[in-house]
Design an enzyme around this catalytic site. Structure first.
Site, PDB file in Angstrom:
ATOM      1  N   GLY A  92       5.398  -9.581  -3.484  1.00  0.00           N
ATOM      2  CA  GLY A  92       5.218  -9.721  -2.035  1.00  0.00           C
ATOM      3  C   GLY A  92       4.744 -11.140  -1.823  1.00  0.00           C
ATOM      4  N   HIS A  93       5.624 -12.010  -1.359  1.00  0.00           N
ATOM      5  CA  HIS A  93       5.302 -13.431  -1.210  1.00  0.00           C
ATOM      6  C   HIS A  93       5.167 -13.749   0.273  1.00  0.00           C
ATOM      7  CE1 HIS A  93       7.122 -14.486  -5.424  1.00  0.00           C
ATOM      8  NE2 HIS A  93       6.171 -13.577  -5.466  1.00  0.00           N
ATOM      9  N   GLN A 107       5.011 -12.345  -9.781  1.00  0.00           N
ATOM     10  CA  GLN A 107       3.856 -11.869 -10.551  1.00  0.00           C
ATOM     11  C   GLN A 107       3.089 -13.067 -11.129  1.00  0.00           C
ATOM     12  OE1 GLN A 107       7.119  -9.951 -11.281  1.00  0.00           O
ATOM     13  NE2 GLN A 107       6.379  -9.129  -9.368  1.00  0.00           N
ATOM     14  N   ASP A 139      -0.109 -12.843  -6.904  1.00  0.00           N
ATOM     15  CA  ASP A 139      -0.647 -13.074  -5.556  1.00  0.00           C
ATOM     16  C   ASP A 139      -1.442 -14.368  -5.438  1.00  0.00           C
ATOM     17  OD1 ASP A 139       0.436 -10.622  -4.837  1.00  0.00           O
ATOM     18  OD2 ASP A 139      -1.374  -9.533  -5.379  1.00  0.00           O
ATOM     19  N   LYS A 194       2.244 -18.049  -4.326  1.00  0.00           N
ATOM     20  CA  LYS A 194       3.505 -18.688  -4.728  1.00  0.00           C
ATOM     21  C   LYS A 194       4.453 -18.895  -3.549  1.00  0.00           C
ATOM     22  CE  LYS A 194       3.950 -15.261  -7.619  1.00  0.00           C
ATOM     23  NZ  LYS A 194       2.612 -14.641  -7.572  1.00  0.00           N
TER      24      LYS A 194
HETATM   25  P1  GDP Z   1       2.219 -14.592  -3.789  1.00  0.00           P
HETATM   26  O1  GDP Z   1       2.615 -13.208  -4.183  1.00  0.00           O
HETATM   27  O2  GDP Z   1       1.803 -15.422  -4.965  1.00  0.00           O
HETATM   28  O3  GDP Z   1       3.252 -15.299  -2.951  1.00  0.00           O
HETATM   29  O4  GDP Z   1       0.897 -14.430  -2.894  1.00  0.00           O
HETATM   30  P2  GDP Z   1       0.656 -13.325  -1.742  1.00  0.00           P
HETATM   31  O5  GDP Z   1       1.456 -13.690  -0.556  1.00  0.00           O
HETATM   32  O6  GDP Z   1       0.809 -11.949  -2.277  1.00  0.00           O
HETATM   33  O7  GDP Z   1      -0.894 -13.508  -1.494  1.00  0.00           O
HETATM   34  C1  GDP Z   1      -1.435 -14.722  -1.091  1.00  0.00           C
HETATM   35  C2  GDP Z   1      -2.177 -14.481   0.234  1.00  0.00           C
HETATM   36  O8  GDP Z   1      -3.045 -15.555   0.495  1.00  0.00           O
HETATM   37  C3  GDP Z   1      -1.253 -14.415   1.431  1.00  0.00           C
HETATM   38  O9  GDP Z   1      -1.800 -13.542   2.383  1.00  0.00           O
HETATM   39  C4  GDP Z   1      -1.249 -15.844   1.956  1.00  0.00           C
HETATM   40  O10 GDP Z   1      -0.958 -15.927   3.344  1.00  0.00           O
HETATM   41  C5  GDP Z   1      -2.673 -16.240   1.685  1.00  0.00           C
HETATM   42  N1  GDP Z   1      -2.900 -17.659   1.386  1.00  0.00           N
HETATM   43  C6  GDP Z   1      -2.125 -18.514   0.699  1.00  0.00           C
HETATM   44  N2  GDP Z   1      -2.750 -19.697   0.547  1.00  0.00           N
HETATM   45  C7  GDP Z   1      -3.953 -19.580   1.148  1.00  0.00           C
HETATM   46  C8  GDP Z   1      -5.080 -20.452   1.296  1.00  0.00           C
HETATM   47  O11 GDP Z   1      -5.111 -21.575   0.812  1.00  0.00           O
HETATM   48  N3  GDP Z   1      -6.156 -19.951   1.967  1.00  0.00           N
HETATM   49  C9  GDP Z   1      -6.191 -18.707   2.493  1.00  0.00           C
HETATM   50  N4  GDP Z   1      -7.287 -18.306   3.120  1.00  0.00           N
HETATM   51  N5  GDP Z   1      -5.149 -17.850   2.363  1.00  0.00           N
HETATM   52  C10 GDP Z   1      -4.055 -18.281   1.676  1.00  0.00           C
HETATM   53  P1  IMO Z   2       3.587 -11.134  -6.699  1.00  0.00           P
HETATM   54  O1  IMO Z   2       4.925 -11.754  -7.032  1.00  0.00           O
HETATM   55  C1  IMO Z   2       0.231  -8.711  -8.064  1.00  0.00           C
HETATM   56  C2  IMO Z   2       1.171  -5.442 -10.830  1.00  0.00           C
HETATM   57  C3  IMO Z   2       0.990  -4.014 -10.336  1.00  0.00           C
HETATM   58  C4  IMO Z   2       0.646  -3.321 -11.640  1.00  0.00           C
HETATM   59  C5  IMO Z   2       1.524  -4.047 -12.661  1.00  0.00           C
HETATM   60  C6  IMO Z   2       2.831  -3.335 -12.968  1.00  0.00           C
HETATM   61  O2  IMO Z   2       3.421 -10.790  -5.272  1.00  0.00           O
HETATM   62  O3  IMO Z   2       2.482 -11.972  -7.248  1.00  0.00           O
HETATM   63  P2  IMO Z   2       5.110  -2.990 -11.635  1.00  0.00           P
HETATM   64  O4  IMO Z   2       5.385  -2.353 -10.314  1.00  0.00           O
HETATM   65  O5  IMO Z   2       5.547  -4.411 -11.721  1.00  0.00           O
HETATM   66  O6  IMO Z   2       5.622  -2.180 -12.787  1.00  0.00           O
HETATM   67  O7  IMO Z   2       3.492  -2.974 -11.765  1.00  0.00           O
HETATM   68  O8  IMO Z   2       1.805  -5.312 -12.092  1.00  0.00           O
HETATM   69  N1  IMO Z   2       2.047  -6.287  -9.986  1.00  0.00           N
HETATM   70  C7  IMO Z   2       1.602  -7.265  -9.189  1.00  0.00           C
HETATM   71  N2  IMO Z   2       0.339  -7.663  -8.902  1.00  0.00           N
HETATM   72  N3  IMO Z   2       1.283  -9.379  -7.559  1.00  0.00           N
HETATM   73  C8  IMO Z   2       2.553  -9.021  -7.856  1.00  0.00           C
HETATM   74  O9  IMO Z   2       3.617  -9.727  -7.463  1.00  0.00           O
HETATM   75  C9  IMO Z   2       2.752  -7.892  -8.680  1.00  0.00           C
HETATM   76  N4  IMO Z   2       3.845  -7.248  -9.153  1.00  0.00           N
HETATM   77  C10 IMO Z   2       3.396  -6.283  -9.951  1.00  0.00           C
HETATM   78  O10 IMO Z   2      -0.049  -3.933  -9.395  1.00  0.00           O
HETATM   79  O11 IMO Z   2      -0.697  -3.580 -11.976  1.00  0.00           O
HETATM   80 MG    MG Z   3       2.103 -11.220  -3.767  1.00  0.00          MG
END
Ligand code: GDP
Ligand code: IMO
Ligand code: MG
Length: 422
Positions: free
Chosen positions: A40-41, A221, A13, A16
């Site tokens: 979840g991107h 991840q 998270d 990416k």
């Molecule tokens: P990913 O899994 O690595 O793609 O990241 P996620 O989407 O799960 O989580 C990143 C969260 O931070 C999302 O809600 C984005 O919209 C938000 N986000 C990304 N870059 C920034 C930033 O620079 N500032 C803020 N406030 N939010 C951000």
């Molecule tokens: P993105 O790509 C954050 C965590 C789960 C759990 C562990 C194992 O959005 O960054 P799994 O379902 O993969 O067997 O769970 O990994 N986990 C993540 N945490 N971002 C993710 O993906 C994750 N995908 C799995 O919360 O601790």
């Molecule tokens: Mg994510």
């Protein structure tokens, strides 16, 4: 000929999806190489927000080729949901998305097994996303898996055999379930998936590279969740590291160009497992509130803490990171001081390396830096950065020994600052 890789360096998270979308115009191809709908991107642009799970984050930028590689695990039911939602918002993927025949299928019974294993672990459960990731990769490694290519031949028999095997295990765990609805949705997903381009993507990847095309490989991840180098056993079941892009796409290491390592200006984790710099006080709550640190898909509360440079250095070493990307800088806009963990204290002894076991007895050693108390969210260039923020960047670059090339100051595509460093 170039394949750059973008990887999370923390516990996922990091942002990416946002950065892959921003960088996509510089590439011909975007490819996912591991993970599945546990990801979840999030992408935000033109006032819209999208959350991608199995589909690469290059899908919104023109006619780029988007590849779901062999290292990915795919749930046809969730894939259908995701692709249909994108189609409904005007994004037809059929021409732009190709899927590896060697990607493994997440069966409905894999999801049940995920839940059953977690229940059996009781207090020591991993806190998985419940998407069947672990059991699907287990079947892959134990040579029992079903692959996307299997949909095209004798599928019914293969499915029935796998399901029977899984049901036996579920029975032995006394796990009660009702498969009917999920199975029906899954079968609908299978039919839907068959309309897509199912290919030998390793040939495609190498052909494109040979033609001089550039590829951005999108990690899911993060390195701290890697099955080998993460905080085992509280990890996911795939290779989230740089080397995972090679096995997950059929691409040789000598094709790799830049490795982008992405991290938050602080740190989060979702699910169970060790997190040395976790904050349990109002500072952690403030980071969670300002950063909206709740799961992109599950809505789960993310655990929040200060940046951990010991873990980051380890991730940079494992991944061979050449450029860093710092996300969510704006979340720290209103802190008087900011802490960074530079060492761990283990049994009273200070260490600066990432040890075998971080599950117990790790006490972070912090340095404290002045906050910048300035709104970064509208800034367009690094020339506008306040002194204290520049000092934070300098401090991190000095510690991590890799340049920070991109700084993100908000969730929108536009809130991204490319720095001059190179
Ligand atoms: P990913 O899994 O690595 O793609 O990241 P996620 O989407 O799960 O989580 C990143 C969260 O931070 C999302 O809600 C984005 O919209 C938000 N986000 C990304 N870059 C920034 C930033 O620079 N500032 C803020 N406030 N939010 C951000
Ligand atoms: P993105 O790509 C954050 C965590 C789960 C759990 C562990 C194992 O959005 O960054 P799994 O379902 O993969 O067997 O769970 O990994 N986990 C993540 N945490 N971002 C993710 O993906 C994750 N995908 C799995 O919360 O601790
Ligand atoms: Mg994510």
């Amino acid at each position: 000929m170039r394949a750059d890789i973008l990887l999370g360096l923390q516990w996922g998270d990091e942002g990416k999806g946002k950065v892959v979308d921003v960088l996509t115009p510089n590439y011909d191809v975007v490819a996912r190489f591991q993970g599945g709908p546990n990801a979840g991107h999030t992408l935000e642009f033109e006032g819209q927000k999208y959350v991608l799970r199995s589909i690469p984050s290059g899908i919104f930028q023109g006619d780029k080729v988007n590849i779901v590689g062999n290292g990915v695990v795919l749930d046809p039911a969730l894939f259908k949901e995701e692709a249909e939602a994108l189609a409904a918002s005007g994004h037809d993927l059929r021409k732009r998305l190709v899927i590896s025949k060697k990607a493994h299928l997440i069966l409905p019974t894999h999801r049940l097994l995920d839940a059953a294993y977690e229940a059996a672990k009781g207090k020591s459960k991993v806190g998985t996303t419940g998407k069947g990731i672990g059991p699907t990769y287990t079947d892959k490694i134990s040579r029992n898996g079903l692959r996307v290519g299997d949909l095209l031949k004798d599928f019914d028999q293969k499915y029935a055999a796998a399901k029977a095997r899984h049901e036996q295990i579920l029975k032995s765990l006394n796990f009660e379930y009702d498969l009917k609805d999920a199975e029906q949705k899954w079968m609908e997903g299978v039919e839907y998936l068959k309309q897509f381009q199912l290919v030998d993507s390793e040939h495609l990847v190498n052909k494109l590279l040979k033609e001089g095309k550039s590829i951005l490989c999108e990690g899911a991840q993060g390195t701290m969740l890697d099955v080998d180098f993460g905080s085992y056993p509280f990890v996911t079941s795939s290779s989230t590291i740089c080397a995972g892009a090679c096995t997950g796409l059929g691409m040789a290491p000598n094709k790799i160009g830049d490795v982008y390592g992405i991290f938050k200006a602080y740190c989060t984790r979702v699910g169970a497992g060790p997190f040395p710099t976790e904050l349990f006080d109002e500072v952690g709550d403030k980071i969670r509130d300002l950063g909206h640190e709740y799961g992109a898909v599950t809505g789960r509360k993310r655990r929040c803490g200060w940046i951990d440079l010991v873990a980051l250095k380890y991730a940079i070493m494992i991944d061979g990171v050449t450029k860093l990307i710092m996300m969510k800088s704006d979340v720290l806009d209103s802190f008087e001081t900011i802490k960074a963990c530079v060492a761990y204290k283990v049994n009273g002894e200070e260490i600066d390396y990432f040890p075998f076991d971080i599950n117990e007895g790790i006490e972070p050693v912090y340095v404290e830096l002045p906050g910048w108390n300035t709104d970064l969210t509208k800034m367009k260039s690094e020339d506008e950065f306040p002194e204290e923020f520049n000092a934070y960047l300098d401090f991190l670059e000095n510690e991590l020994e890799v340049p920070i090339k991109i700084v993100s100051v908000g969730p929108d595509r536009e809130q991204t600052i490319i720095r001059y460093v190179d």
